[in-house]
Design a protein around this motif. Structure first.
Motif, PDB file in Angstrom:
ATOM      1  N   MET A  24      14.306 -20.848  -8.309  1.00 23.74           N
ATOM      2  CA  MET A  24      15.284 -19.917  -8.861  1.00 23.74           C
ATOM      3  C   MET A  24      14.548 -18.914  -9.733  1.00 23.74           C
ATOM      4  O   MET A  24      13.447 -19.179 -10.203  1.00 23.74           O
ATOM      5  CB  MET A  24      16.373 -20.632  -9.658  1.00 23.74           C
ATOM      6  CG  MET A  24      15.886 -21.482 -10.801  1.00 23.74           C
ATOM      7  SD  MET A  24      17.230 -22.241 -11.763  1.00 23.74           S
ATOM      8  CE  MET A  24      18.028 -23.256 -10.530  1.00 23.74           C
ATOM      9  N   LYS A  25      15.138 -17.762  -9.916  1.00 26.80           N
ATOM     10  CA  LYS A  25      14.510 -16.698 -10.685  1.00 26.80           C
ATOM     11  C   LYS A  25      15.035 -16.726 -12.111  1.00 26.80           C
ATOM     12  O   LYS A  25      16.232 -16.745 -12.337  1.00 26.80           O
ATOM     13  CB  LYS A  25      14.798 -15.343 -10.034  1.00 26.80           C
ATOM     14  CG  LYS A  25      14.032 -14.190 -10.636  1.00 26.80           C
ATOM     15  CD  LYS A  25      14.262 -12.919  -9.847  1.00 26.80           C
ATOM     16  CE  LYS A  25      13.460 -11.769 -10.434  1.00 26.80           C
ATOM     17  NZ  LYS A  25      13.666 -10.519  -9.661  1.00 26.80           N
ATOM     18  N   ARG A  26      14.103 -16.695 -13.068  1.00 24.49           N
ATOM     19  CA  ARG A  26      14.498 -16.750 -14.472  1.00 24.49           C
ATOM     20  C   ARG A  26      15.181 -15.445 -14.878  1.00 24.49           C
ATOM     21  O   ARG A  26      14.759 -14.352 -14.491  1.00 24.49           O
ATOM     22  CB  ARG A  26      13.275 -16.996 -15.344  1.00 24.49           C
ATOM     23  CG  ARG A  26      13.624 -17.396 -16.767  1.00 24.49           C
ATOM     24  CD  ARG A  26      12.383 -17.533 -17.631  1.00 24.49           C
ATOM     25  NE  ARG A  26      11.563 -18.689 -17.313  1.00 24.49           N
ATOM     26  CZ  ARG A  26      11.746 -19.901 -17.816  1.00 24.49           C
ATOM     27  NH1 ARG A  26      12.770 -20.134 -18.622  1.00 24.49           N
ATOM     28  NH2 ARG A  26      10.937 -20.886 -17.511  1.00 24.49           N
ATOM     29  N   ASP A  56      19.266 -26.316 -18.351  1.00 24.54           N
ATOM     30  CA  ASP A  56      18.831 -25.080 -17.714  1.00 24.54           C
ATOM     31  C   ASP A  56      19.708 -24.587 -16.563  1.00 24.54           C
ATOM     32  O   ASP A  56      20.046 -23.402 -16.502  1.00 24.54           O
ATOM     33  CB  ASP A  56      17.384 -25.231 -17.232  1.00 24.54           C
ATOM     34  CG  ASP A  56      16.815 -23.952 -16.655  1.00 24.54           C
ATOM     35  OD1 ASP A  56      16.782 -22.940 -17.380  1.00 24.54           O
ATOM     36  OD2 ASP A  56      16.407 -23.964 -15.483  1.00 24.54           O
ATOM     37  N   PRO A  57      20.119 -25.460 -15.628  1.00 25.08           N
ATOM     38  CA  PRO A  57      20.911 -24.959 -14.494  1.00 25.08           C
ATOM     39  C   PRO A  57      22.265 -24.377 -14.884  1.00 25.08           C
ATOM     40  O   PRO A  57      22.868 -23.632 -14.110  1.00 25.08           O
ATOM     41  CB  PRO A  57      21.098 -26.207 -13.614  1.00 25.08           C
ATOM     42  CG  PRO A  57      20.019 -27.136 -14.023  1.00 25.08           C
ATOM     43  CD  PRO A  57      19.836 -26.899 -15.483  1.00 25.08           C
ATOM     44  N   ASP A  60      22.602 -19.405 -19.266  1.00 29.29           N
ATOM     45  CA  ASP A  60      21.908 -18.126 -19.112  1.00 29.29           C
ATOM     46  C   ASP A  60      20.751 -18.021 -20.089  1.00 29.29           C
ATOM     47  O   ASP A  60      19.733 -17.401 -19.791  1.00 29.29           O
ATOM     48  CB  ASP A  60      22.887 -16.973 -19.352  1.00 29.29           C
ATOM     49  CG  ASP A  60      24.058 -17.002 -18.389  1.00 29.29           C
ATOM     50  OD1 ASP A  60      23.813 -16.989 -17.170  1.00 29.29           O
ATOM     51  OD2 ASP A  60      25.208 -17.060 -18.863  1.00 29.29           O
ATOM     52  N   SER A  97      12.211 -25.453 -18.222  1.00 30.94           N
ATOM     53  CA  SER A  97      13.259 -24.578 -17.693  1.00 30.94           C
ATOM     54  C   SER A  97      12.689 -23.607 -16.678  1.00 30.94           C
ATOM     55  O   SER A  97      11.501 -23.243 -16.740  1.00 30.94           O
ATOM     56  CB  SER A  97      13.921 -23.798 -18.841  1.00 30.94           C
ATOM     57  OG  SER A  97      12.966 -23.007 -19.523  1.00 30.94           O
ATOM     58  N   TYR A  98      13.570 -23.182 -15.746  1.00 28.23           N
ATOM     59  CA  TYR A  98      13.137 -22.272 -14.685  1.00 28.23           C
ATOM     60  C   TYR A  98      14.133 -21.146 -14.448  1.00 28.23           C
ATOM     61  O   TYR A  98      13.834 -20.211 -13.714  1.00 28.23           O
ATOM     62  CB  TYR A  98      12.941 -23.052 -13.379  1.00 28.23           C
ATOM     63  CG  TYR A  98      11.971 -24.190 -13.535  1.00 28.23           C
ATOM     64  CD1 TYR A  98      10.600 -23.962 -13.511  1.00 28.23           C
ATOM     65  CD2 TYR A  98      12.407 -25.494 -13.771  1.00 28.23           C
ATOM     66  CE1 TYR A  98       9.702 -24.988 -13.688  1.00 28.23           C
ATOM     67  CE2 TYR A  98      11.526 -26.534 -13.953  1.00 28.23           C
ATOM     68  CZ  TYR A  98      10.163 -26.275 -13.900  1.00 28.23           C
ATOM     69  OH  TYR A  98       9.270 -27.291 -14.096  1.00 28.23           O
ATOM     70  N   HIS A  99      15.286 -21.233 -15.060  1.00 27.59           N
ATOM     71  CA  HIS A  99      16.352 -20.256 -14.821  1.00 27.59           C
ATOM     72  C   HIS A  99      16.714 -19.480 -16.079  1.00 27.59           C
ATOM     73  O   HIS A  99      16.743 -18.244 -16.064  1.00 27.59           O
ATOM     74  CB  HIS A  99      17.597 -20.981 -14.292  1.00 27.59           C
ATOM     75  CG  HIS A  99      18.839 -20.150 -14.333  1.00 27.59           C
ATOM     76  ND1 HIS A  99      19.008 -19.028 -13.556  1.00 27.59           N
ATOM     77  CD2 HIS A  99      19.969 -20.266 -15.074  1.00 27.59           C
ATOM     78  CE1 HIS A  99      20.195 -18.488 -13.814  1.00 27.59           C
ATOM     79  NE2 HIS A  99      20.787 -19.215 -14.735  1.00 27.59           N
TER      80      HIS A  99
END
Length: 287
Positions: A24-26, A56-57, A60, A97-99
């Motif tokens: 996923m794109k942060r 994180d999912p 925002d 975190s990744y998003h």
């Protein structure tokens, strides 16, 4: 001097702390700013890798708040928080975190003396954590510092109303803006830091009418906490929202009761150990 490692290789196939990330794109600061008046922004505090992974999912933004003073370290207020605390916890949340865009609180004493002091400390936090932005408390007095930082490539989230780092001057954590004079000051503070370049402004612990007026008057998103549902987004301390503490502010809605679950699980474990029903054959290695 930072104690963080220069390089860190994670084995995502074997580490329980770092499972393989989902693609996923942060979110970026410009995209967050564009949400003004649109879909409400969701922000929660996070302090650890695992907490970041779970939140994180759904968020925002993740705020590495100086609320870790009370939540993690058992301190009476946020004044004692250090740069080292914020750097270490900020880096952990970014790794988990990744998003969500990660925002790190600048601790008391790290930005008030001068814009140059603020830049040096903010730059350190962004370098050592990989976070997207920093958050500063204060209004018109701090606006020149926010302008200084944003013109030099450091995104800043503002914070007005009840500002916990000023607890010694405020005399406590009561709701702000009850007098006409104080209400006007809070609105003017928000306008000043928005015009200085803040990409978002947290409004904490104020009368609802003040939050609504600020949201209508400034060009960047407002993030409410004890403010109004009409803000452009909301933030809560995750541990409060999850029911980890007995006492929580009026503006907190509990969405869980993790304290009871923690205690019950620990009691069951203790009972099993004492009556020798743990470990069972399923948890024992045989030759």
């Amino acid at each position: 001097m930072s104690t963080l490692p220069k390089t860190l290789t994670l084995d995502t196939s074997t580490s329980r702390a770092n499972p393989t990330p989902q693609p996923m794109k942060r979110l970026t600061v410009p995209r967050i700013r564009q949400r003004k008046g649109g879909e409400p922004l969701v922000m929660l505090t996070a302090y650890t890798v695992r907490q970041a992974q779970l939140l994180d999912p759904h968020c925002d933004m993740l705020l590495v708040g100086d609320s870790l003073a009370q939540v993690i370290y058992g301190l009476p207020h946020t004044v004692a928080v250090t740069m080292e605390m914020m750097a270490l916890h900020g880096a952990a949340v970014v790794r988990g975190s990744y998003h969500a865009a990660v925002v790190v609180d600048m601790p008391f004493g790290s930005y008030e003396a001068s814009p140059e002091q603020a830049f040096n400390n903010a730059a350190r936090l962004l370098k050592e954590t990989g976070a997207a932005a920093v958050k500063l408390e204060g209004g018109r007095v701090i606006a020149p510092t926010i302008e200084f930082l944003t013109h030099r490539g450091i995104p800043v989230m503002g914070h007005v109303g009840l500002t916990p780092q000023a607890v010694n001057i405020l005399g406590g954590y009561g709701v702000r803006g009850k007098s006409d004079e104080e209400a006007r000051t809070i609105v003017d503070d928000a306008i000043a830091i928005s015009e200085a370049g803040a990409f978002a402004v947290v409004i904490e612990g104020v009368l609802e009418s003040i939050a609504i007026e600020i949201t209508r008057k400034i060009s960047c998103p407002t993030i409410g906490i004890g403010a109004s549902a009409q803000c452009d987004g909301q933030v809560l301390v995750s541990d409060d929202m999850l029911g980890m503490f007995d006492r929580v502010p009026k503006f907190v809605k509990r969405y869980g009761d993790l304290a009871t679950q923690y205690s019950a699980a620990a009691k069951q474990y203790a009972d099993d150990v004492r009556d020798r029903s743990f470990p069972t054959q399923d948890q024992i290695y045989k030759g």
